[in-house]
Design an enzyme around this catalytic site. Sequence first.
Site, PDB file in Angstrom:
ATOM      1  N   ARG A   1     -37.767  -4.924  33.854  1.00 32.92           N
ATOM      2  CA  ARG A   1     -37.207  -6.118  34.495  1.00 32.92           C
ATOM      3  C   ARG A   1     -38.041  -6.581  35.694  1.00 32.92           C
ATOM      4  NH1 ARG A   1     -31.265  -6.067  33.830  1.00 32.92           N
ATOM      5  NH2 ARG A   1     -30.969  -5.643  31.610  1.00 32.92           N
TER       6      ARG A   1
ATOM      7  N   ASP B   1     -20.423 -16.031  40.112  1.00 36.47           N
ATOM      8  CA  ASP B   1     -21.365 -14.978  39.702  1.00 36.47           C
ATOM      9  C   ASP B   1     -22.271 -14.685  40.886  1.00 36.47           C
ATOM     10  OD1 ASP B   1     -22.277 -13.890  36.687  1.00 36.47           O
ATOM     11  OD2 ASP B   1     -23.820 -13.696  38.222  1.00 36.47           O
TER      12      ASP B   1
HETATM   13  C1  LIG Z   1     -22.736  -8.876  31.230  1.00 35.08           C
HETATM   14  S1  LIG Z   1     -22.384 -10.324  32.167  1.00 35.08           S
HETATM   15  C2  LIG Z   1     -20.714 -10.628  31.726  1.00 35.08           C
HETATM   16  C3  LIG Z   1     -20.405 -12.093  31.535  1.00 35.08           C
HETATM   17  C4  LIG Z   1     -19.010 -12.414  31.031  1.00 35.08           C
HETATM   18  N1  LIG Z   1     -18.003 -11.981  31.963  1.00 35.08           N
HETATM   19  C5  LIG Z   1     -18.773 -11.769  29.700  1.00 35.08           C
HETATM   20  O1  LIG Z   1     -18.020 -10.799  29.598  1.00 35.08           O
HETATM   21  O2  LIG Z   1     -19.338 -12.235  28.707  1.00 35.08           O
HETATM   22  C6  LIG Z   1     -22.255  -9.620  33.824  1.00 35.08           C
HETATM   23  C7  LIG Z   1     -22.397 -10.664  34.925  1.00 35.08           C
HETATM   24  O3  LIG Z   1     -22.011 -10.047  36.150  1.00 35.08           O
HETATM   25  C8  LIG Z   1     -22.833 -10.546  37.190  1.00 35.08           C
HETATM   26  N2  LIG Z   1     -22.796  -9.599  38.320  1.00 35.08           N
HETATM   27  C9  LIG Z   1     -23.440  -8.419  38.449  1.00 35.08           C
HETATM   28  N3  LIG Z   1     -23.164  -7.836  39.630  1.00 35.08           N
HETATM   29  C10 LIG Z   1     -22.300  -8.666  40.263  1.00 35.08           C
HETATM   30  C11 LIG Z   1     -21.641  -8.635  41.528  1.00 35.08           C
HETATM   31  N4  LIG Z   1     -21.809  -7.614  42.382  1.00 35.08           N
HETATM   32  N5  LIG Z   1     -20.839  -9.663  41.861  1.00 35.08           N
HETATM   33  C12 LIG Z   1     -20.659 -10.711  41.000  1.00 35.08           C
HETATM   34  N6  LIG Z   1     -21.254 -10.802  39.790  1.00 35.08           N
HETATM   35  C13 LIG Z   1     -22.062  -9.803  39.429  1.00 35.08           C
HETATM   36  C14 LIG Z   1     -24.191 -10.703  36.546  1.00 35.08           C
HETATM   37  O4  LIG Z   1     -25.009 -11.624  37.235  1.00 35.08           O
HETATM   38  C15 LIG Z   1     -23.813 -11.161  35.128  1.00 35.08           C
HETATM   39  O5  LIG Z   1     -23.887 -12.559  34.999  1.00 35.08           O
END
Ligand SMILES: C[S@@+](CC[C@H](N)C(=O)[O-])C[C@H]1O[C@@H](n2cnc3c(N)ncnc32)[C@H](O)[C@@H]1O
Length: 289
Positions: free
Chosen positions: A32, A141
């Site tokens: 990454r 996000d």
């Molecule tokens: C795998 S995606 C899940 C998206 C959606 N909720 C789903 O289930 O399809 C995880 C998301 O969490 C966000 N994320 C990671 N760490 C985070 C944090 N500390 N606070 C808010 N968002 C976060 C990432 O940027 C990413 O877009």
Amino acid sequence: MNPPDYEYLRKLLKDHSGLDLSADKQYLIESRLLPLARKAGLPGIPELVQKMKGVGSTALIAQVVEAMTTNETFFFRDKVPFDHFRDTIMPELLRARGGRKSIRIWCAAGSTGQEPYSLAICLKEMGAALAGWRVEILATDLSQEVLEKSKAGIYSQFEVQRGLPIQMLVKYFKQNGELWQINPELRAMIQHRPLNLLHDFSQLGSFDVIFCRNVLIYFDQDTKINIFGRLARIMEPDGFLVLGAAETVVGLTEAFKPVADKRGLYRPGDARAQQPRPIAAPRLAMAGG
Ligand SMILES: C[S@@+](CC[C@H](N)C(=O)[O-])C[C@H]1O[C@@H](n2cnc3c(N)ncnc32)[C@H](O)[C@@H]1O
């Protein structure tokens, strides 16, 4: 990668985003962050780490944190949560909120928008049942980049083919060359905002529904417990929490209780009174909440 650089990155990611990497994830960091280092004109990870430790590195650190997030998502992911939304959550809230006719929904890690737009489509499909109601969807996000994509509501052919029934595609999207844009009415149903779940989110007000899916899975146990406690405090006492297929509150907290026979669905429990504080993570300009 040399062990001190790995430890530095592991700690930084844990503090800034909650990402809890085990001791053997060097390959993940390399895959990454090497492209990011090259883009910044640096030969490799050691030089990137060096630069991150220097003054004025806030923007670079934010880029590193974003690059390490997993943004995988698709329309109506796992199907069941959206069945719960349509068949259990909304019918119950329509009964319970008949007086004030307003409902607030939060997608707490909405990524590129497929999840909040799937909810907006469910609401549109309810038609006249929601006439005269005010339904808010807030999508947040940590990553600014995914939020921009979510705001634009523009998806590739591949993305709209993942989970979106063809009749919904035709009904709610407009084709523009190889891309598809969601219609303006659905876009207008969603507010977007950057928010790091490690930071205080009490200022968002209270919610009837919180979708917090496939993000807590990356955090350690204490971080999950802390976030559950704070989610419970901004949830209406009769609200609903929806988690991802591999996530649960069981064994972690009493702040939420599973709803019997409804996989992934939870309601506030007995321990709402506990007052967990946000984790004292360093604030990032791009990931503030
Ligand atoms: C795998 S995606 C899940 C998206 C959606 N909720 C789903 O289930 O399809 C995880 C998301 O969490 C966000 N994320 C990671 N760490 C985070 C944090 N500390 N606070 C808010 N968002 C976060 C990432 O940027 C990413 O877009």
